[in-house]
Design a protein around this motif. Structure first.
Motif, PDB file in Angstrom:
ATOM      1  N   THR A  45       0.850  -1.202   0.000  1.00  0.00           N
ATOM      2  CA  THR A  45       0.000   0.000   0.000  1.00  0.00           C
ATOM      3  C   THR A  45       0.885   1.252   0.000  1.00  0.00           C
ATOM      4  O   THR A  45       0.700   2.152  -0.835  1.00  0.00           O
ATOM      5  N   ASN A  79      -0.174  11.069   8.091  1.00  0.00           N
ATOM      6  CA  ASN A  79      -1.152  11.003   9.185  1.00  0.00           C
ATOM      7  C   ASN A  79      -1.475   9.539   9.483  1.00  0.00           C
ATOM      8  O   ASN A  79      -1.638   8.738   8.566  1.00  0.00           O
ATOM      9  N   GLY A  80      -1.556   9.213  10.782  1.00  0.00           N
ATOM     10  CA  GLY A  80      -1.681   7.793  11.163  1.00  0.00           C
ATOM     11  C   GLY A  80      -0.343   7.105  11.004  1.00  0.00           C
ATOM     12  O   GLY A  80      -0.254   5.944  10.610  1.00  0.00           O
ATOM     13  N   GLY A  83       0.769   3.422  12.365  1.00  0.00           N
ATOM     14  CA  GLY A  83       0.051   2.220  11.982  1.00  0.00           C
ATOM     15  C   GLY A  83       0.779   1.420  10.911  1.00  0.00           C
ATOM     16  O   GLY A  83       1.916   1.740  10.523  1.00  0.00           O
ATOM     17  N   GLY A  84       0.124   0.371  10.444  1.00  0.00           N
ATOM     18  CA  GLY A  84       0.735  -0.519   9.467  1.00  0.00           C
ATOM     19  C   GLY A  84       1.227   0.238   8.242  1.00  0.00           C
ATOM     20  O   GLY A  84       2.418   0.210   7.899  1.00  0.00           O
ATOM     21  N   VAL A  85       0.330   0.934   7.568  1.00  0.00           N
ATOM     22  CA  VAL A  85       0.707   1.664   6.363  1.00  0.00           C
ATOM     23  C   VAL A  85       1.618   2.840   6.721  1.00  0.00           C
ATOM     24  O   VAL A  85       2.641   3.072   6.073  1.00  0.00           O
ATOM     25  N   SER A 105      -0.644   9.600  18.019  1.00  0.00           N
ATOM     26  CA  SER A 105      -0.864   9.945  19.432  1.00  0.00           C
ATOM     27  C   SER A 105       0.486   9.985  20.148  1.00  0.00           C
ATOM     28  O   SER A 105       1.472   9.379  19.702  1.00  0.00           O
ATOM     29  N   GLN A 108       3.486   7.484  20.631  1.00  0.00           N
ATOM     30  CA  GLN A 108       4.173   6.936  19.452  1.00  0.00           C
ATOM     31  C   GLN A 108       5.401   7.772  19.064  1.00  0.00           C
ATOM     32  O   GLN A 108       6.116   7.420  18.110  1.00  0.00           O
ATOM     33  N   TYR A 123      -1.590  14.329  17.722  1.00  0.00           N
ATOM     34  CA  TYR A 123      -2.900  14.844  17.301  1.00  0.00           C
ATOM     35  C   TYR A 123      -3.860  15.017  18.470  1.00  0.00           C
ATOM     36  O   TYR A 123      -4.903  15.656  18.333  1.00  0.00           O
ATOM     37  N   THR A 141      -3.503   8.228   6.125  1.00  0.00           N
ATOM     38  CA  THR A 141      -3.923   6.825   6.225  1.00  0.00           C
ATOM     39  C   THR A 141      -5.281   6.703   6.914  1.00  0.00           C
ATOM     40  O   THR A 141      -5.875   5.630   6.889  1.00  0.00           O
ATOM     41  N   VAL A 163      -5.850   7.413   1.998  1.00  0.00           N
ATOM     42  CA  VAL A 163      -5.760   5.961   1.809  1.00  0.00           C
ATOM     43  C   VAL A 163      -7.157   5.321   1.847  1.00  0.00           C
ATOM     44  O   VAL A 163      -7.361   4.236   1.314  1.00  0.00           O
ATOM     45  N   LEU A 164      -8.113   6.027   2.453  1.00  0.00           N
ATOM     46  CA  LEU A 164      -9.499   5.542   2.444  1.00  0.00           C
ATOM     47  C   LEU A 164     -10.367   6.506   1.644  1.00  0.00           C
ATOM     48  O   LEU A 164     -10.216   7.723   1.768  1.00  0.00           O
ATOM     49  N   THR A 183      -5.775   5.219  -4.478  1.00  0.00           N
ATOM     50  CA  THR A 183      -5.731   3.973  -5.236  1.00  0.00           C
ATOM     51  C   THR A 183      -6.092   2.826  -4.315  1.00  0.00           C
ATOM     52  O   THR A 183      -6.140   2.991  -3.090  1.00  0.00           O
ATOM     53  N   VAL A 185      -4.858  -0.918  -3.260  1.00  0.00           N
ATOM     54  CA  VAL A 185      -3.658  -1.757  -3.355  1.00  0.00           C
ATOM     55  C   VAL A 185      -3.972  -3.054  -4.100  1.00  0.00           C
ATOM     56  O   VAL A 185      -5.078  -3.567  -4.033  1.00  0.00           O
ATOM     57  N   HIS A 228      -4.663   2.447  18.390  1.00  0.00           N
ATOM     58  CA  HIS A 228      -3.268   2.768  18.724  1.00  0.00           C
ATOM     59  C   HIS A 228      -2.306   1.661  18.286  1.00  0.00           C
ATOM     60  O   HIS A 228      -1.312   1.389  18.969  1.00  0.00           O
ATOM     61  N   VAL A 229      -2.613   1.025  17.172  1.00  0.00           N
ATOM     62  CA  VAL A 229      -1.737  -0.030  16.656  1.00  0.00           C
ATOM     63  C   VAL A 229      -0.382   0.580  16.286  1.00  0.00           C
ATOM     64  O   VAL A 229      -0.314   1.638  15.669  1.00  0.00           O
TER      65      VAL A 229
HETATM   66  N1  NAP Z   1      -6.463   2.011  -0.262  1.00  0.00           N
HETATM   67  C1  NAP Z   1      -6.062   0.794   0.035  1.00  0.00           C
HETATM   68  O1  NAP Z   1      -5.881  -0.059  -0.850  1.00  0.00           O
HETATM   69  C2  NAP Z   1      -5.763   0.419   1.462  1.00  0.00           C
HETATM   70  C3  NAP Z   1      -4.762  -0.519   1.702  1.00  0.00           C
HETATM   71  C4  NAP Z   1      -4.443  -0.812   3.046  1.00  0.00           C
HETATM   72  C5  NAP Z   1      -5.151  -0.196   4.083  1.00  0.00           C
HETATM   73  N2  NAP Z   1      -6.153   0.662   3.783  1.00  0.00           N
HETATM   74  C6  NAP Z   1      -6.888   1.326   4.863  1.00  0.00           C
HETATM   75  O2  NAP Z   1      -5.989   2.262   5.437  1.00  0.00           O
HETATM   76  C7  NAP Z   1      -6.324   2.467   6.802  1.00  0.00           C
HETATM   77  C8  NAP Z   1      -5.064   2.388   7.641  1.00  0.00           C
HETATM   78  O3  NAP Z   1      -4.599   1.042   7.643  1.00  0.00           O
HETATM   79  P1  NAP Z   1      -3.483   0.587   8.662  1.00  0.00           P
HETATM   80  O4  NAP Z   1      -3.275  -0.863   8.422  1.00  0.00           O
HETATM   81  O5  NAP Z   1      -2.317   1.497   8.580  1.00  0.00           O
HETATM   82  O6  NAP Z   1      -4.256   0.792  10.069  1.00  0.00           O
HETATM   83  P2  NAP Z   1      -3.672   0.625  11.551  1.00  0.00           P
HETATM   84  O7  NAP Z   1      -2.483  -0.247  11.530  1.00  0.00           O
HETATM   85  O8  NAP Z   1      -4.819   0.268  12.407  1.00  0.00           O
HETATM   86  O9  NAP Z   1      -3.151   2.082  11.928  1.00  0.00           O
HETATM   87  C9  NAP Z   1      -3.986   3.155  12.162  1.00  0.00           C
HETATM   88  C10 NAP Z   1      -3.144   4.179  12.954  1.00  0.00           C
HETATM   89  O10 NAP Z   1      -3.819   5.415  13.017  1.00  0.00           O
HETATM   90  C11 NAP Z   1      -3.548   6.013  14.285  1.00  0.00           C
HETATM   91  N3  NAP Z   1      -4.644   6.958  14.547  1.00  0.00           N
HETATM   92  C12 NAP Z   1      -5.877   6.702  15.077  1.00  0.00           C
HETATM   93  N4  NAP Z   1      -6.610   7.834  15.110  1.00  0.00           N
HETATM   94  C13 NAP Z   1      -5.834   8.812  14.562  1.00  0.00           C
HETATM   95  C14 NAP Z   1      -6.050  10.202  14.305  1.00  0.00           C
HETATM   96  N5  NAP Z   1      -7.196  10.813  14.607  1.00  0.00           N
HETATM   97  N6  NAP Z   1      -5.056  10.903  13.694  1.00  0.00           N
HETATM   98  C15 NAP Z   1      -3.882  10.306  13.372  1.00  0.00           C
HETATM   99  N7  NAP Z   1      -3.613   9.001  13.610  1.00  0.00           N
HETATM  100  C16 NAP Z   1      -4.590   8.267  14.196  1.00  0.00           C
HETATM  101  C17 NAP Z   1      -3.431   4.848  15.249  1.00  0.00           C
HETATM  102  O11 NAP Z   1      -2.527   5.019  16.329  1.00  0.00           O
HETATM  103  P3  NAP Z   1      -2.458   6.302  17.325  1.00  0.00           P
HETATM  104  O12 NAP Z   1      -3.888   6.712  17.562  1.00  0.00           O
HETATM  105  O13 NAP Z   1      -1.782   5.767  18.571  1.00  0.00           O
HETATM  106  O14 NAP Z   1      -1.630   7.354  16.614  1.00  0.00           O
HETATM  107  C18 NAP Z   1      -2.837   3.745  14.372  1.00  0.00           C
HETATM  108  O15 NAP Z   1      -1.424   3.666  14.506  1.00  0.00           O
HETATM  109  C19 NAP Z   1      -7.352   1.394   7.158  1.00  0.00           C
HETATM  110  O16 NAP Z   1      -8.621   2.007   7.212  1.00  0.00           O
HETATM  111  C20 NAP Z   1      -7.287   0.419   6.007  1.00  0.00           C
HETATM  112  O17 NAP Z   1      -8.516  -0.210   5.774  1.00  0.00           O
HETATM  113  C21 NAP Z   1      -6.476   0.998   2.501  1.00  0.00           C
END
Ligand code: NAP
Length: 238
Positions: A45, A79-80, A83-85, A105, A108, A123, A141, A163-164, A183, A185, A228-229
């Motif tokens: 991604t 942003n975010g 997390g994973g991405v 947060s 991190q 944030y 993200t 990303v969403l 896009t 992934v 908070h992943v």
């Molecule tokens: N377009 C695509 O093809 C595609 C591909 C992969 C994933 N996605 C989507 O992308 C999103 C992110 O995926 P991910 O795997 O990275 O999720 P994730 O691992 O759950 O990470 C989300 C992160 O966002 C942080 N967060 C929560 N609220 C926040 C806020 N208000 N402001 C800033 N950061 C905040 C969280 O930690 P803290 O709150 O501790 O900072 C966490 O680290 C998901 O919704 C997923 O479905 C889309």
């Protein structure tokens, strides 16, 4: 991450699965299976948003293909970021020579600075859209309907990559001269191999939030739901 996104709505987790060889790459020797397992979804991604789309399949999220932008010497906000991405995006942007502002947060901060973030915004204390201006790129993200708040942080000619889906401020983007692009992934063995080389060399690392046995997949989802992943949650098999 195989046959994605066409694998079907009923897909879940399995110990064995058939996959086209074109979706696969060898595990880098320098990392273990848990870290390698954390790489494909988030790594591809971040790669396809930031480095190279890598295919010509029509984009289900917008009429035109997604085009990454040059990052060298650019001011990029993720942003975010924890997390994973996000945590891979931070490292890819640094690898490309960008100045990176990570938003997450407060707890991190150390993690993200260790990954190379030049600036950190908690944030829960400060809204990045009130604080930051003149960015070249925002990778959001979190994406969705609130992503338009980042338009004011970007310079004319800049880009917002949610990303969403859910972006709803096209008129403001046009007025500000900001490109908005997203896009979906897709599986890619060749791109996985490129990410793998960065993992093998230690240029990019996968952080492991937690692991759960496959039989406890439910607990993995409960962990994800608590938020908070930091990095990736990985299912392990015997
Ligand atoms: N377009 C695509 O093809 C595609 C591909 C992969 C994933 N996605 C989507 O992308 C999103 C992110 O995926 P991910 O795997 O990275 O999720 P994730 O691992 O759950 O990470 C989300 C992160 O966002 C942080 N967060 C929560 N609220 C926040 C806020 N208000 N402001 C800033 N950061 C905040 C969280 O930690 P803290 O709150 O501790 O900072 C966490 O680290 C998901 O919704 C997923 O479905 C889309």
């Amino acid at each position: 991450m195989i046959r994605f996104p066409s694998f079907g709505q009923s897909a879940a987790y399995a110990q064995f699965v058939a996959a086209p060889a074109s979706d696969l790459a060898l595990k880098p020797r320098g990392i273990d299976h848990v870290h390698a397992a954390g790489a494909p979804m988030s790594g591809l991604t971040a790669w396809q948003f930031l480095i190279e789309q890598g295919h010509n399949v029509p984009n289900p999220l917008q009429p035109e293909p997604h085009r990454p932008v040059p990052l060298k010497g650019k001011r990029v906000l993720i942003n975010g970021a924890a997390g994973g991405v996000g945590h891979i995006a931070v490292q890819l942007a640094k690898w490309q020579g960008a100045y990176v502002i990570a938003v997450a947060s407060g707890e991190q901060e150390t993690f993200l600075r260790e990954l190379g973030a030049d600036e950190f915004i908690d944030y829960t204390q400060i809204l990045p859209e009130d604080q930051i201006r003149d960015l070249d790129l925002v990778l959001d993200t979190m994406g969705g309907a609130t992503t338009g708040r980042f338009l004011r942080t970007l310079k004319r000619g800049g880009a917002l990559f949610p990303v969403l889906p859910g972006f709803a401020d096209a008129a403001e983007a046009a007025e500000r001269g900001v490109t908005v692009s997203m896009t979906q992934v897709r599986s890619s063995g060749p791109q996985l191999a490129e990410v793998g080389r960065l993992l093998d060399g230690g240029t990019v690392r996968i952080a492991i939030d937690s692991t759960f046995p496959l039989a406890d997949a439910r607990r993995a989802h409960e962990r994800a739901a608590r938020g908070h992943v930091r990095g990736k949650i990985v299912l392990t098999v015997e």
